[in-house]
Design a protein around this motif. Structure first.
Motif, PDB file in Angstrom:
ATOM      1  N   LEU A  19     -64.355   4.190  17.324  1.00  0.00           N
ATOM      2  CA  LEU A  19     -64.713   2.914  18.090  1.00  0.00           C
ATOM      3  C   LEU A  19     -65.340   2.084  17.065  1.00  0.00           C
ATOM      4  CD1 LEU A  19     -66.307   4.753  21.297  1.00  0.00           C
ATOM      5  CD2 LEU A  19     -63.947   3.928  20.973  1.00  0.00           C
ATOM      6  N   ASP A  20     -64.693   1.167  16.588  1.00  0.00           N
ATOM      7  CA  ASP A  20     -65.154   0.292  15.430  1.00  0.00           C
ATOM      8  C   ASP A  20     -64.970  -1.201  15.854  1.00  0.00           C
ATOM      9  OD1 ASP A  20     -62.365   0.006  15.298  1.00  0.00           O
ATOM     10  OD2 ASP A  20     -62.465  -0.018  12.948  1.00  0.00           O
ATOM     11  N   ASP A  21     -65.271  -1.680  17.084  1.00  0.00           N
ATOM     12  CA  ASP A  21     -65.027  -2.987  17.424  1.00  0.00           C
ATOM     13  C   ASP A  21     -65.977  -3.932  16.554  1.00  0.00           C
ATOM     14  OD1 ASP A  21     -62.952  -2.464  19.021  1.00  0.00           O
ATOM     15  OD2 ASP A  21     -64.366  -2.526  21.082  1.00  0.00           O
ATOM     16  N   ALA A  22     -67.287  -3.444  16.375  1.00  0.00           N
ATOM     17  CA  ALA A  22     -68.322  -3.983  15.888  1.00  0.00           C
ATOM     18  C   ALA A  22     -67.866  -4.068  14.337  1.00  0.00           C
ATOM     19  CB  ALA A  22     -69.618  -3.227  16.127  1.00  0.00           C
ATOM     20  N   CYS A  23     -67.444  -3.335  13.820  1.00  0.00           N
ATOM     21  CA  CYS A  23     -66.860  -3.304  12.415  1.00  0.00           C
ATOM     22  C   CYS A  23     -65.766  -4.416  12.041  1.00  0.00           C
ATOM     23  CB  CYS A  23     -66.770  -1.885  11.848  1.00  0.00           C
ATOM     24  SG  CYS A  23     -68.071  -1.002  11.552  1.00  0.00           S
ATOM     25  N   THR A  38     -68.403   4.306  15.576  1.00  0.00           N
ATOM     26  CA  THR A  38     -68.798   5.344  16.299  1.00  0.00           C
ATOM     27  C   THR A  38     -67.530   6.438  16.406  1.00  0.00           C
ATOM     28  OG1 THR A  38     -70.198   4.153  17.521  1.00  0.00           O
ATOM     29  CG2 THR A  38     -69.637   6.185  18.688  1.00  0.00           C
ATOM     30  N   TRP A  39     -67.771   7.721  16.415  1.00  0.00           N
ATOM     31  CA  TRP A  39     -67.045   8.589  16.407  1.00  0.00           C
ATOM     32  C   TRP A  39     -67.224   9.298  17.388  1.00  0.00           C
ATOM     33  CZ3 TRP A  39     -62.542   8.445  13.548  1.00  0.00           C
ATOM     34  CH2 TRP A  39     -62.823   7.863  12.343  1.00  0.00           C
ATOM     35  N   GLU A  40     -66.077   9.722  18.447  1.00  0.00           N
ATOM     36  CA  GLU A  40     -66.485  10.648  19.643  1.00  0.00           C
ATOM     37  C   GLU A  40     -65.190  11.531  19.751  1.00  0.00           C
ATOM     38  OE1 GLU A  40     -65.891   7.853  23.131  1.00  0.00           O
ATOM     39  OE2 GLU A  40     -67.826   7.246  22.913  1.00  0.00           O
ATOM     40  N   THR A  83     -71.855  -3.757   4.967  1.00  0.00           N
ATOM     41  CA  THR A  83     -72.090  -2.405   4.961  1.00  0.00           C
ATOM     42  C   THR A  83     -71.473  -1.714   6.252  1.00  0.00           C
ATOM     43  OG1 THR A  83     -74.228  -2.535   4.101  1.00  0.00           O
ATOM     44  CG2 THR A  83     -73.751  -0.553   5.173  1.00  0.00           C
ATOM     45  N   PHE A  84     -70.525  -0.897   5.995  1.00  0.00           N
ATOM     46  CA  PHE A  84     -69.665  -0.460   7.090  1.00  0.00           C
ATOM     47  C   PHE A  84     -70.042   1.308   7.145  1.00  0.00           C
ATOM     48  CE2 PHE A  84     -67.145  -3.627   5.260  1.00  0.00           C
ATOM     49  CZ  PHE A  84     -66.893  -4.441   6.291  1.00  0.00           C
ATOM     50  N   ASN A  85     -71.029   1.418   8.028  1.00  0.00           N
ATOM     51  CA  ASN A  85     -71.582   2.797   8.019  1.00  0.00           C
ATOM     52  C   ASN A  85     -70.630   3.955   9.034  1.00  0.00           C
ATOM     53  OD1 ASN A  85     -74.519   2.603   7.053  1.00  0.00           O
ATOM     54  ND2 ASN A  85     -74.639   1.020   8.878  1.00  0.00           N
ATOM     55  N   ALA A  86     -70.390   4.751   8.675  1.00  0.00           N
ATOM     56  CA  ALA A  86     -69.692   6.063   9.295  1.00  0.00           C
ATOM     57  C   ALA A  86     -68.133   5.498   9.320  1.00  0.00           C
ATOM     58  CB  ALA A  86     -70.123   6.120  10.489  1.00  0.00           C
ATOM     59  N   LYS A  87     -67.624   4.815   8.270  1.00  0.00           N
ATOM     60  CA  LYS A  87     -66.334   4.206   8.441  1.00  0.00           C
ATOM     61  C   LYS A  87     -65.242   5.191   8.551  1.00  0.00           C
ATOM     62  CE  LYS A  87     -63.417   0.986   8.534  1.00  0.00           C
ATOM     63  NZ  LYS A  87     -63.057   0.544   9.965  1.00  0.00           N
ATOM     64  N   HIS A  88     -65.433   6.150   7.794  1.00  0.00           N
ATOM     65  CA  HIS A  88     -64.352   7.420   7.725  1.00  0.00           C
ATOM     66  C   HIS A  88     -65.275   8.450   8.063  1.00  0.00           C
ATOM     67  CE1 HIS A  88     -61.467   4.626   5.813  1.00  0.00           C
ATOM     68  NE2 HIS A  88     -62.452   4.330   4.939  1.00  0.00           N
ATOM     69  N   TYR A  89     -64.478   9.546   8.614  1.00  0.00           N
ATOM     70  CA  TYR A  89     -64.922  10.784   9.129  1.00  0.00           C
ATOM     71  C   TYR A  89     -64.168  11.783   8.570  1.00  0.00           C
ATOM     72  CZ  TYR A  89     -67.274  13.878  12.644  1.00  0.00           C
ATOM     73  OH  TYR A  89     -68.024  14.714  13.203  1.00  0.00           O
ATOM     74  N   GLY A  90     -64.299  12.569   7.579  1.00  0.00           N
ATOM     75  CA  GLY A  90     -63.226  13.592   6.990  1.00  0.00           C
ATOM     76  C   GLY A  90     -63.871  14.714   6.777  1.00  0.00           C
TER      77      GLY A  90
END
Length: 137
Positions: A19-23, A38-40, A83-90
């Motif tokens: 969920l990255d609408d804000a980004c 946000t990662w769900e 600043t893009f926090n939590a942009k990638h989740y790996g």
């Protein structure tokens, strides 16, 4: 490696929802901004990653925070600090050094974004990790 390839070929996200609408808004902004992806639905991915064994090591889940044009005082969509926090989740091997992974991610960012003047990448365990759960194993 065959199990990893077979698993990922079905669903690269393994059910994770980004969920990255804000980004997206921040990315299009002409002013300094910060956002958090946000990662769900990450439980399956987290379990798969931390239980994965390759060459005697397990996996660790890390989020990447990207900073575009750190300390910039310029104006314009591609010039301001973002600043893009939590942009990638790996998932990364526990045996890999985080500074080297950060350098590799930064080089890949430069390679994929010709408009990037300056950047930094920071990898860290997800902020959403529940207390008592160690995603670093």
């Amino acid at each position: 490696a065959k199990v990893l390839t077979k698993t990922l070929s079905k669903d690269q996200m393994m059910g994770r929802i980004e969920l990255d609408d804000a980004c997206r808004s921040c990315d299009n902004s002409t002013q300094t901004c910060a956002c958090t992806t946000t990662w769900e639905n990450t439980t399956l991915f987290n379990t798969w990653c931390t239980e994965l064994r390759a060459n005697g090591t397990s996996g660790q889940v890390l989020e990447a925070t990207l900073k575009r044009n750190p300390q910039s005082t310029r104006i314009g969509q591609l010039l301001v600090e973002k600043t893009f926090n939590a942009k990638h989740y790996g998932c990364y091997a526990l045996s890999c050094g985080i500074p080297l992974l950060e350098e590799q991610a930064l080089r890949n960012w430069y390679k994929s974004d010709p408009d990037l003047d300056g950047g930094s990448v920071q990898l860290a365990p997800p902020a959403s990790a529940a207390p008592g759960i160690n995603l670093l194993m």
